[in-house]
Design a protein around this motif. Structure first.
Motif, PDB file in Angstrom:
ATOM      1  N   ALA A 157       0.847  -1.190   0.000  1.00  0.00           N
ATOM      2  CA  ALA A 157       0.000   0.000   0.000  1.00  0.00           C
ATOM      3  C   ALA A 157       0.883   1.242   0.000  1.00  0.00           C
ATOM      4  O   ALA A 157       2.015   1.213   0.487  1.00  0.00           O
ATOM      5  N   VAL A 158       0.348   2.306  -0.561  1.00  0.00           N
ATOM      6  CA  VAL A 158       1.009   3.605  -0.521  1.00  0.00           C
ATOM      7  C   VAL A 158       0.043   4.597   0.102  1.00  0.00           C
ATOM      8  O   VAL A 158      -1.123   4.675  -0.306  1.00  0.00           O
ATOM      9  N   GLU A 159       0.499   5.319   1.096  1.00  0.00           N
ATOM     10  CA  GLU A 159      -0.303   6.365   1.743  1.00  0.00           C
ATOM     11  C   GLU A 159       0.419   7.695   1.540  1.00  0.00           C
ATOM     12  O   GLU A 159       1.624   7.791   1.800  1.00  0.00           O
ATOM     13  N   LYS A 160      -0.322   8.708   1.097  1.00  0.00           N
ATOM     14  CA  LYS A 160       0.282  10.020   0.900  1.00  0.00           C
ATOM     15  C   LYS A 160      -0.667  11.107   1.365  1.00  0.00           C
ATOM     16  O   LYS A 160      -1.858  11.073   1.048  1.00  0.00           O
ATOM     17  N   ALA A 161      -0.125  12.061   2.138  1.00  0.00           N
ATOM     18  CA  ALA A 161      -0.950  13.167   2.625  1.00  0.00           C
ATOM     19  C   ALA A 161      -1.358  14.067   1.471  1.00  0.00           C
ATOM     20  O   ALA A 161      -0.548  14.381   0.596  1.00  0.00           O
ATOM     21  N   MET A 162      -2.609  14.469   1.454  1.00  0.00           N
ATOM     22  CA  MET A 162      -3.103  15.327   0.384  1.00  0.00           C
ATOM     23  C   MET A 162      -2.412  16.687   0.368  1.00  0.00           C
ATOM     24  O   MET A 162      -2.318  17.328  -0.673  1.00  0.00           O
ATOM     25  N   ASP A 163      -1.896  17.120   1.530  1.00  0.00           N
ATOM     26  CA  ASP A 163      -1.203  18.408   1.590  1.00  0.00           C
ATOM     27  C   ASP A 163       0.297  18.270   1.343  1.00  0.00           C
ATOM     28  O   ASP A 163       1.052  19.232   1.478  1.00  0.00           O
ATOM     29  N   GLY A 164       0.752  17.052   0.998  1.00  0.00           N
ATOM     30  CA  GLY A 164       2.155  16.843   0.649  1.00  0.00           C
ATOM     31  C   GLY A 164       3.112  16.814   1.817  1.00  0.00           C
ATOM     32  O   GLY A 164       4.323  16.936   1.628  1.00  0.00           O
ATOM     33  N   THR A 165       2.620  16.597   3.038  1.00  0.00           N
ATOM     34  CA  THR A 165       3.492  16.655   4.215  1.00  0.00           C
ATOM     35  C   THR A 165       4.023  15.294   4.656  1.00  0.00           C
ATOM     36  O   THR A 165       4.872  15.228   5.547  1.00  0.00           O
ATOM     37  N   SER A 166       3.549  14.203   4.051  1.00  0.00           N
ATOM     38  CA  SER A 166       4.044  12.878   4.437  1.00  0.00           C
ATOM     39  C   SER A 166       3.679  11.856   3.367  1.00  0.00           C
ATOM     40  O   SER A 166       2.745  12.074   2.574  1.00  0.00           O
ATOM     41  N   ALA A 167       4.416  10.760   3.346  1.00  0.00           N
ATOM     42  CA  ALA A 167       4.114   9.658   2.425  1.00  0.00           C
ATOM     43  C   ALA A 167       4.775   8.394   2.957  1.00  0.00           C
ATOM     44  O   ALA A 167       5.859   8.453   3.539  1.00  0.00           O
ATOM     45  N   THR A 168       4.131   7.245   2.745  1.00  0.00           N
ATOM     46  CA  THR A 168       4.633   5.985   3.284  1.00  0.00           C
ATOM     47  C   THR A 168       4.406   4.841   2.301  1.00  0.00           C
ATOM     48  O   THR A 168       3.327   4.720   1.720  1.00  0.00           O
ATOM     49  N   PHE A 169       5.422   4.010   2.142  1.00  0.00           N
ATOM     50  CA  PHE A 169       5.346   2.780   1.350  1.00  0.00           C
ATOM     51  C   PHE A 169       5.264   1.624   2.345  1.00  0.00           C
ATOM     52  O   PHE A 169       6.120   1.498   3.218  1.00  0.00           O
ATOM     53  N   ILE A 170       4.235   0.768   2.218  1.00  0.00           N
ATOM     54  CA  ILE A 170       3.928  -0.228   3.244  1.00  0.00           C
ATOM     55  C   ILE A 170       3.910  -1.628   2.651  1.00  0.00           C
ATOM     56  O   ILE A 170       3.184  -1.892   1.691  1.00  0.00           O
ATOM     57  N   ARG A 171       4.698  -2.536   3.225  1.00  0.00           N
ATOM     58  CA  ARG A 171       4.616  -3.949   2.857  1.00  0.00           C
ATOM     59  C   ARG A 171       3.545  -4.582   3.735  1.00  0.00           C
ATOM     60  O   ARG A 171       3.754  -4.774   4.939  1.00  0.00           O
ATOM     61  N   LEU A 172       2.428  -4.922   3.153  1.00  0.00           N
ATOM     62  CA  LEU A 172       1.273  -5.368   3.924  1.00  0.00           C
ATOM     63  C   LEU A 172       1.429  -6.792   4.453  1.00  0.00           C
ATOM     64  O   LEU A 172       2.143  -7.614   3.888  1.00  0.00           O
ATOM     65  N   ASP A 173       0.718  -7.044   5.537  1.00  0.00           N
ATOM     66  CA  ASP A 173       0.688  -8.364   6.180  1.00  0.00           C
ATOM     67  C   ASP A 173      -0.761  -8.846   6.157  1.00  0.00           C
ATOM     68  O   ASP A 173      -1.491  -8.693   7.134  1.00  0.00           O
ATOM     69  N   PRO A 174      -1.239  -9.416   5.037  1.00  0.00           N
ATOM     70  CA  PRO A 174      -2.663  -9.753   4.919  1.00  0.00           C
ATOM     71  C   PRO A 174      -3.139 -10.832   5.875  1.00  0.00           C
ATOM     72  O   PRO A 174      -4.324 -10.890   6.195  1.00  0.00           O
ATOM     73  N   ASP A 175      -2.246 -11.698   6.334  1.00  0.00           N
ATOM     74  CA  ASP A 175      -2.651 -12.777   7.240  1.00  0.00           C
ATOM     75  C   ASP A 175      -2.545 -12.404   8.717  1.00  0.00           C
ATOM     76  O   ASP A 175      -2.839 -13.218   9.588  1.00  0.00           O
ATOM     77  N   GLY A 176      -2.081 -11.205   9.019  1.00  0.00           N
ATOM     78  CA  GLY A 176      -2.000 -10.765  10.412  1.00  0.00           C
ATOM     79  C   GLY A 176      -0.937 -11.453  11.223  1.00  0.00           C
ATOM     80  O   GLY A 176      -1.043 -11.542  12.452  1.00  0.00           O
ATOM     81  N   GLN A 177       0.117 -11.928  10.577  1.00  0.00           N
ATOM     82  CA  GLN A 177       1.166 -12.655  11.298  1.00  0.00           C
ATOM     83  C   GLN A 177       1.901 -11.772  12.295  1.00  0.00           C
ATOM     84  O   GLN A 177       2.324 -12.240  13.351  1.00  0.00           O
ATOM     85  N   THR A 178       2.089 -10.511  11.973  1.00  0.00           N
ATOM     86  CA  THR A 178       2.874  -9.624  12.834  1.00  0.00           C
ATOM     87  C   THR A 178       2.046  -8.923  13.893  1.00  0.00           C
ATOM     88  O   THR A 178       2.586  -8.440  14.885  1.00  0.00           O
ATOM     89  N   GLY A 179       0.740  -8.847  13.673  1.00  0.00           N
ATOM     90  CA  GLY A 179      -0.109  -8.087  14.587  1.00  0.00           C
ATOM     91  C   GLY A 179      -0.003  -6.590  14.384  1.00  0.00           C
ATOM     92  O   GLY A 179      -0.597  -5.815  15.138  1.00  0.00           O
TER      93      GLY A 179
END
Length: 282
Positions: free
Chosen positions: A170-192
């Motif tokens: 997933a990619v999350e980016k603030a609409m005002d350009g103040t932050s952005a994050t690239f996320i390796r998802l855990d679909p099975d919830g292994q990490t919590g």
């Protein structure tokens, strides 16, 4: 969508399950993967590349190598652990940059399909582990953020089975350009935690701060790392998943002299080294 996303063995066989990090780092804002998020309409705008063009510098490791230091048994150099920390942060950041670049090196952004999860963009990455991918803009759990999700996709209709979707990135980016994050998802919830790791940045007091998140060994181990520059000084901090500070590293980009402080250790006083990476008085 069929049952759970897929069995764990299948994930391992395709190289997308990450091992737990044995050390202390990772960066960013703690946003858990929202499996039940409401979906919004797909837009014509492709997901942002949030890491491209950004490098996490390795000044301190380079200067350590220049000194050609070889630690003897039992020898202590205060700079040794911070050098290793910066190297690991660099490695994680670069791994995520490569993964992000592979997802944007593709054919077929104009290929729109209606699927079991709604309207998606169907792409074929030219490199990386995933070959069949659909992209969908979804509603973020955090107000003010745009969210894109990359799903691994298999069309199993010819076998009389439901289409197969696994959220991978997933990619999350603030609409005002103040932050952005690239996320390796855990679909099975292994990490919590909702993720296997995150890399990104935010603007803090007019400076860009890099963030790296990893999977902690315990609730008290360092799992969030930040990196920023203040003139000639680099400042890197480590935190627990609860955002409790566990350490602060400072060093000079020009000569490598620096210090490290850990709350509750050494009477909350820093330990220091000089430009030759020798222990010194602060």
């Amino acid at each position: 969508m069929k049952g759970k996303y897929q069995n764990r063995e299948w994930l391992r066989d395709n190289g997308w399950e990450l091992k737990k990090s044995t050390m202390l780092m990772v960066i960013g804002v703690a946003l858990l993967f929202g499996g039940a998020a409401d979906l919004t309409a797909q837009t014509d705008e492709p997901p942002s590349e949030v890491l491209q063009g950004l490098d996490l510098p390795g000044d301190l490791p380079a200067m350590w190598q220049t000194e050609n230091i070889r630690l003897e048994r039992g020898a202590i150099r205060y700079a040794h652990a911070p050098v290793q920390m910066i190297q690991r942060m660099q490695r994680r950041w670069n791994e995520d940059k490569v993964m992000e670049a592979a997802l944007h090196n593709h054919n077929g952004w104009e290929n729109i399909r209606n699927t079991a999860i709604g309207e998606v963009r169907y792409i074929q990455p030219r490199s990386g582990s995933m070959r069949q991918v659909v992209v969908k803009e979804e509603e973020s759990e955090t107000e003010g953020l745009r969210r894109w999700v990359f799903y691994q996709y298999e069309d199993l209709s010819e076998l009389g089975m439901d289409d197969f979707f696994i959220p991978r990135v997933a990619v999350e980016k603030a609409m005002d350009g103040t932050s952005a994050t690239f996320i390796r998802l855990d679909p099975d919830g292994q990490t919590g935690l909702g993720h296997f790791g995150k890399s990104g940045w935010s603007m803090e007091n007019g400076r860009m701060v890099y963030w790296i998140y990893t999977v902690p060994d315990t609730d008290y181990s360092s799992a969030i790392f930040s990196f920023e520059e203040e003139g000639d000084t680099v400042i890197s901090r480590t935190y627990t998943t609860g955002r409790q500070l566990t350490g602060e590293l400072r060093y000079s980009k020009s000569n490598g002299a620096g210090s490290f402080m850990a709350p509750g250790q050494n009477n909350d006083l820093p330990i220091c080294w000089d430009s030759s990476m020798n222990n010194s008085e602060c």
